[in-house]
Design a protein around this motif. Structure first.
Motif, short mmCIF file in Angstrom:
data_model
loop_
_atom_site.label_atom_id
_atom_site.label_comp_id
_atom_site.label_asym_id
_atom_site.label_seq_id
_atom_site.Cartn_x
_atom_site.Cartn_y
_atom_site.Cartn_z
N ALA A 83 35.10 43.33 35.59
CA ALA A 83 34.55 43.01 36.90
C ALA A 83 35.22 41.78 37.51
O ALA A 83 35.54 41.76 38.71
CB ALA A 83 33.03 42.80 36.79
N CYS A 86 38.73 42.78 38.64
CA CYS A 86 38.71 43.62 39.83
C CYS A 86 38.44 42.79 41.09
O CYS A 86 39.11 42.96 42.11
CB CYS A 86 37.67 44.72 39.69
SG CYS A 86 38.12 46.03 38.53
N VAL A 87 37.46 41.90 41.01
CA VAL A 87 37.14 41.07 42.18
C VAL A 87 38.24 40.03 42.40
O VAL A 87 38.62 39.74 43.55
CB VAL A 87 35.78 40.40 42.00
CG1 VAL A 87 35.49 39.42 43.14
CG2 VAL A 87 34.68 41.45 41.94
N PHE A 91 39.80 40.83 45.97
CA PHE A 91 39.45 40.00 47.13
C PHE A 91 40.68 39.61 47.94
O PHE A 91 40.71 39.84 49.16
CB PHE A 91 38.67 38.77 46.67
CG PHE A 91 38.10 37.99 47.82
CD1 PHE A 91 36.88 38.35 48.37
CD2 PHE A 91 38.77 36.90 48.34
CE1 PHE A 91 36.34 37.64 49.43
CE2 PHE A 91 38.25 36.19 49.40
CZ PHE A 91 37.03 36.55 49.95
N THR A 94 42.10 42.76 49.60
CA THR A 94 41.32 43.22 50.75
C THR A 94 41.51 42.30 51.94
O THR A 94 41.58 42.76 53.09
CB THR A 94 39.83 43.31 50.38
OG1 THR A 94 39.68 44.04 49.16
CG2 THR A 94 39.05 43.98 51.46
N THR A 172 35.63 48.23 44.37
CA THR A 172 35.52 46.82 44.72
C THR A 172 36.11 46.55 46.09
O THR A 172 35.53 45.84 46.91
CB THR A 172 36.22 45.96 43.66
OG1 THR A 172 35.72 46.28 42.36
CG2 THR A 172 36.00 44.49 43.93
N LEU A 176 34.21 45.18 49.52
CA LEU A 176 34.58 43.92 50.16
C LEU A 176 35.12 44.12 51.58
O LEU A 176 35.04 43.20 52.41
CB LEU A 176 35.65 43.21 49.32
CG LEU A 176 35.23 42.72 47.93
CD1 LEU A 176 36.45 42.22 47.17
CD2 LEU A 176 34.17 41.64 48.04
N SER A 210 31.96 35.05 52.22
CA SER A 210 31.90 36.36 51.54
C SER A 210 31.23 36.27 50.19
O SER A 210 31.45 37.14 49.33
CB SER A 210 33.33 36.92 51.38
OG SER A 210 34.02 36.92 52.60
N ILE A 214 31.11 39.19 47.31
CA ILE A 214 31.75 38.95 46.02
C ILE A 214 30.76 39.21 44.88
O ILE A 214 31.09 39.86 43.88
CB ILE A 214 32.29 37.51 45.95
CG1 ILE A 214 33.45 37.34 46.95
CG2 ILE A 214 32.75 37.16 44.55
CD1 ILE A 214 33.97 35.92 47.04
N GLY A 217 30.23 42.86 44.58
CA GLY A 217 31.40 43.49 43.95
C GLY A 217 31.43 43.28 42.45
O GLY A 217 31.77 44.20 41.70
N LEU A 218 31.06 42.09 42.02
CA LEU A 218 31.01 41.82 40.58
C LEU A 218 29.99 42.71 39.88
O LEU A 218 30.27 43.30 38.83
CB LEU A 218 30.68 40.35 40.34
CG LEU A 218 31.79 39.33 40.60
CD1 LEU A 218 31.24 37.92 40.55
CD2 LEU A 218 32.93 39.49 39.61
N ALA A 221 31.15 46.48 39.94
CA ALA A 221 32.20 46.75 38.96
C ALA A 221 31.66 46.67 37.54
O ALA A 221 32.04 47.46 36.66
CB ALA A 221 33.36 45.77 39.15
#
Length: 287
Positions: A83, A86-87, A91, A94, A172, A176, A210, A214, A217-218, A221
């Protein structure tokens, strides 16, 4: 409770019709299977057979064993690491994506959606081939002189982590994207005008605005990778098997459905707790 369309309180069955079908689907496909799983988790396994109806906490007592603790700790740590990766990668990706023209943004989003159409089996076999010794990326590195001889990177922990990040990364980015695409670019320019460096403006303005996305997203994931059960078998070794693999092994191959149901219930409660935490934090920030 008044109807938003008519402004009157529902009294007849026809007034409740819009709610009946969703409630029925929720009952049939979630409440009933969940109730069966909870019930079976208290049953007792019969040696040489299947299980018998009884009421025992032995299945949950096995959670205190060292073996289950190691599997649970490894599963949670692996999902948390995936996770964060991925973030951490998604981030800035994106953010740069939102700086492109509208047409290029659509092309990238279509590409990400096409990745989501791939099944876990296809992704697992594809990465096992790419990381293999015979037809993998190591042969390309040998050809350009970076390696002396081909190497096999699969199965292994790194291969499993790459495969899990590959599956969770598009989710993710798509989570975002709505937040970052609505971010006013003039805020970053204003911060730089007041003396902030581009890096400081990025972390202060973009990341600061954000934080909810975030965090979401964590958690997304983490929950998604926690439920993956094919990649650990295709890209990892037996010591890399997660709790999802153990649930499948106990329920199908070991014929120990009560213990498998107990582990599945535990995994579900962990996921629901994280989702509930996200909603709670979102409400507090909104308040």
């Amino acid at each position: 409770m008044r109807s938003p369309d008519t402004g009157r309180t529902p009294r007849t069955l026809a007034d409740h019709a819009p709610v009946i079908y969703p409630a029925l689907m929720l009952l049939v496909f979630f409440v009933v299977p969940f109730g069966i799983m909870v019930t079976i988790s208290f049953f007792e396994r019969v040696p040489g057979g299947f299980y018998q109806p009884t009421f025992t906490f032995d299945n949950y007592g096995r959670f205190l064993s060292a073996f289950f603790g190691n599997v649970l700790g490894f599963s949670l740590g692996l999902s948390a690491l995936a996770a964060v990766i991925c973030v951490g990668l998604g981030f800035p990706f994106t953010y740069l994506l939102t700086r492109l023209t509208r047409r290029r943004q659509i092309l990238w989003l279509v590409f990400l959606l096409s990745v989501l159409s791939l099944s876990e089996v296809i992704v697992g076999f594809a990465w096992s081939t790419l990381l293999s010794r015979s037809a993998g990326l190591s042969n390309l590195l040998v050809a350009v002189g970076l390696l002396e001889q081909p190497e096999s990177w699969s199965p292994g922990f790194a291969a499993l982590l790459v495969g899990m990040c590959y599956l969770a990364f598009p989710y993710t980015v798509l989570l975002l994207y709505p937040t970052l695409v609505r971010l006013d670019r003039e805020l970053v320019e204003a911060a730089m005008t007041m003396g902030a460096s581009p890096l400081r403006a990025f972390f202060t303005v973009v990341v600061g605005a954000s934080r909810n996305a975030i965090l979401s997203g964590l958690i997304l994931a983490f929950v998604f990778t926690l439920g993956i059960y094919l990649l650990p078998q295709l890209l990892g070794r037996p010591q890399h098997w997660t709790i999802s693999v153990m649930i499948t092994d106990q329920a199908i191959f070991q014929s120990n459905l009560p213990f498998g149901a107990a582990m599945a219930l535990f995994l579900m409660l962990v996921s629901l707790s994280l989702v509930g935490l996200t909603l709670l934090l979102g409400r507090r920030r909104a308040a």
